[in-house]
Design a protein around this motif. Sequence first.
Motif, mmCIF file in Angstrom:
data_model
loop_
_atom_site.group_PDB
_atom_site.id
_atom_site.type_symbol
_atom_site.label_atom_id
_atom_site.label_comp_id
_atom_site.label_asym_id
_atom_site.label_seq_id
_atom_site.Cartn_x
_atom_site.Cartn_y
_atom_site.Cartn_z
ATOM 1 N N ILE A 272 0.964 -1.136 -0.013
ATOM 2 C CA ILE A 272 0.214 -0.048 -0.102
ATOM 3 C C ILE A 272 0.745 1.283 0.133
ATOM 4 O O ILE A 272 0.648 2.177 -0.818
ATOM 5 N N LEU A 273 1.794 1.263 0.865
ATOM 6 C CA LEU A 273 2.818 2.197 0.963
ATOM 7 C C LEU A 273 3.553 2.765 -0.387
ATOM 8 O O LEU A 273 3.695 3.818 -0.895
ATOM 9 N N PHE A 274 4.081 1.549 -1.006
ATOM 10 C CA PHE A 274 4.813 1.717 -2.317
ATOM 11 C C PHE A 274 3.744 1.879 -3.347
ATOM 12 O O PHE A 274 4.131 2.521 -4.299
ATOM 13 N N GLY A 275 2.679 1.600 -3.314
ATOM 14 C CA GLY A 275 1.601 1.629 -4.451
ATOM 15 C C GLY A 275 1.062 2.995 -4.608
ATOM 16 O O GLY A 275 0.904 3.457 -5.785
ATOM 17 N N ILE A 276 0.894 3.749 -3.399
ATOM 18 C CA ILE A 276 0.667 5.233 -3.346
ATOM 19 C C ILE A 276 1.683 5.988 -4.198
ATOM 20 O O ILE A 276 1.372 6.787 -5.063
#
Length: 321
Positions: A272-276
């Motif tokens: 999620i963090l790297f997806g943003i």
Amino acid sequence: MEFFRVKKDIPFMSYGRLTTAISMITFVLAIIFLATRGLNFGVDFTGGTMIEVNYPHAADLNKIRTTIDEIGLKDATVQNFGTSRDVLIRLPVRTGLTGAQLSDKVLGSLKAVDSSVQMSRIEFVGPQVGAELYEKGSLALLLVIAGIMIYLAMRFEWRFAVAAIIANMHDVIIILGFFAFFQWEFNLTVLAAVLAVLGYSVNESVVVFDRVRENFRKMRKASVTQVIDNAITRTMSRTVITHFSTQLMVLSMLLFGGEVLHNFALALTIGILFGIYSSVLVACPIAMWLGISRANLMSDVEKKEGEKKETHPDPDPSEFA
């Protein structure tokens, strides 16, 4: 619903070279860790024995681990399964010991400490089954990637499809890099998290790309950079609300879900963090560098209508006054 509204567009694309360079460095590091350290595959992939036992009272996991360590099975995984009274013990393949012999050995050592323990079930995953799961898991990952590319190419344009897949693979490789570096166990639940991250990340890319396409129709005099900066800025509030809500749920699984859900939630958190980051600061710069333009997103009918307007502009109403 918007928690905040940014009046002036943030120049995200002016930092495109920097963010892409950071992504490239993290991507290369993840590849190095995967090549040198490799993934710590769980019993699901390597094969082994899974033993489920239960107690009439809450199980002491630390005591169970110590007991199993004392009989020479230091690489066993012990975790709660369902309730605090149910315990799942995973053991890798042992040469010279069958699954039945291994389970008898473990149960005997546990009964010597607490006679109330009972065995609920035992399952043996052979190396051949583990290899088959590995192959099918890899195939599932490839099929998901291919499906996403086809979908984006049909909905938008091939440049967007390529940009989104590069950004999504960036997320997947970094997740795998974390698991390789820290040697966290990689099992079927983690693979499920990786597939979920692929879908989650592409959803964010689609939202931004939709706004980019809409802006190309509305902001006819704006440059490609201005169009993309506006699209990202106008979707920021939605991005913050969506990802914050999702991360709260994943964080609850990470903190309170127990060992069974720990690695699953850990992979989702990283994704999620790297997806943003990748959906905004990797996919959009790549699409821009691939030469995306207004003409790429306009249908033939829209192009003809645009040509007619340029050739036969609308008359000025003041002429008929």
